[in-house]
Design a protein around this motif. Structure first.
Motif: not given
Length: 393
Positions: A218-244
């Motif tokens: 949980x701490x590792x996922x919370x510390x990761x910050x790919x952001x949502x500035x681009x479509x690519x970043x939103x996709x990666x942030x979405x995968x982190x949210x699913x893992x969370x």
């Protein structure tokens, strides 16, 4: 083919070896004595991370002692033949002696993309045959200082979406998948790129999950910050949210689970079905993850209801296999739905045999279905899957 009786028998053997009664272990794990008895007999599938971890702690053993298959990688599948070479290539890379050739980043990218595409198709034989040479040449080229940033990015993607995913899919020892995630983490730390750091965090969190490290994950996922500035970043942030969300379900944290799933769904509504960083993120994949999260939370009715809203035809082969596998896992626990459960598991097996034969959760589900069927008549499809999985009939 060798056979075993699944995790239930492993659980019973460990309990007896520890000299602990059903009542003591059940009490320490926070479940009833009758439920533990059904887990040991195979009448209930041991297919939740939180329960496996609780039982491992009660028995004072590593979770892998319970989940370890009695069959192992016996060479039944083509991809098994590559395991030793993949293991050796990772070991060589980890000690700085990869033993490959210096190759340009453009050529290595083509090779890596071919491997990752095969992984999505569930062509595990091809992935296994290509990975050792790719790992050796990738790390040899990195050591030579050629195209450093491009190669580091390739290393992160190759080890998380290729090596680690392949090892997990074919049922290799968790420590091997963990080694792949560590190679990715080393590369990500050198890069200092938020997106690739997030990909590495995704891989590392799965290693922690399998070992019961829910809070560190949980701490590792919370510390990761790919952001949502681009479509690519939103996709990666979405995968982190699913893992969370999966971690929260394992931690029995319903509030965090719902919040993370809502975040992922919102991001997927913006991105649509896509494939940044080889994640295949989008509304369809969010549906499958919602099924997995519901199953981890023990809500089989919800998982089955979610399955009915997902169109598997929109998914890559690896995600289709996951869909049918999780749908079958949900139906297996619902009254009068066992025949449908077997049908769904058989569909998953046809796409990816290893994900049924080798996954401890699926072997536990097959064992439960067999235990129920023995009271009536064992169906041909169920008996065949159980046999191919090495389970006792």
């Amino acid at each position: 083919m060798a056979s075993d009786d699944g995790m239930g028998q492993s659980l019973r053997r460990i309990r007896h070896a520890r000299g602990k009664s059903l009542a003591v272990v059940a009490g320490l794990a926070g479940i009833s004595t009758s439920y533990l008895s059904r887990l040991e007999s195979g009448e209930r599938a041991l297919d939740r991370r939180s329960l496996i971890i609780a039982l491992a702690r009660a028995l004072e053993v590593a979770p892998s002692e319970i989940t370890r298959s009695g069959v192992g990688l016996s060479g039944d599948l083509d991809e098994d033949r590559s395991l030793g070479d993949v293991r050796l290539s990772m070991l060589q890379a980890s000690i700085g002696e990869p033993g490959g050739e210096v190759v340009s980043s453009s050529v290595l990218k083509i090779r890596a993309n071919s491997v990752l595409d095969a992984q999505r198709r569930c062509d595990y034989s091809m992935v296994g045959s290509e990975l050792p040479g790719l790992i050796r040449d990738l790390h040899t080229s990195l050591a030579a200082g050629r195209d450093d940033e491009a190669l580091l990015k390739l290393a992160v993607l190759t080890h998380v979406q290729g090596t680690q995913a392949w090892l997990s899919a074919i049922g290799a020892a968790p420590d091997l998948a963990w080694q792949a995630s560590l190679l990715a983490r080393r590369a990500a730390e050198r890069l200092d790129d938020p997106l690739f750091g997030a990909v590495s965090a995704f891989g590392t969190s799965f290693g922690l999950l399998s070992a019961g490290g829910f809070e560190p994950a949980r701490r590792l996922l919370s510390a990761a910050e790919p952001g949502t500035a681009t479509n690519e970043a939103m996709q990666v942030s979405g995968m982190l949210a699913l893992t969370h969300a999966l971690v929260a379900a394992a931690k029995v944290d319903a509030g965090s689970r719902r919040a993370a799933l809502d975040q992922a769904a919102d991001l997927a509504a913006h991105t649509g079905d896509a494939n940044a960083m080889w994640f295949g993120f989008g509304p369809s994949n969010v549906g499958i993850w919602r099924m997995s999260v519901a199953l981890e939370a023990g809500d089989h009715h919800e998982a089955a209801a979610i399955a009915e809203t997902v169109d598997p035809r929109a998914l890559a082969a690896t995600r289709q296999a996951a869909y049918y596998r999780e749908y079958g896992r949900a139906l297996a626990r619902l009254p009068k739905r066992q025949t449908e459960a077997v049908l769904m598991l058989r569909r998953a097996e046809k796409i990816s045999p290893a994900r049924i034969h080798r996954h401890p959760f699926m072997r536990a589900v097959l064992t439960e279905l067999l235990a129920r069927a023995k009271k009536e008549a064992v169906g041909r499809e169920l008996r065949g899957m159980a046999y191919r999985s090495g389970l006792s009939l």
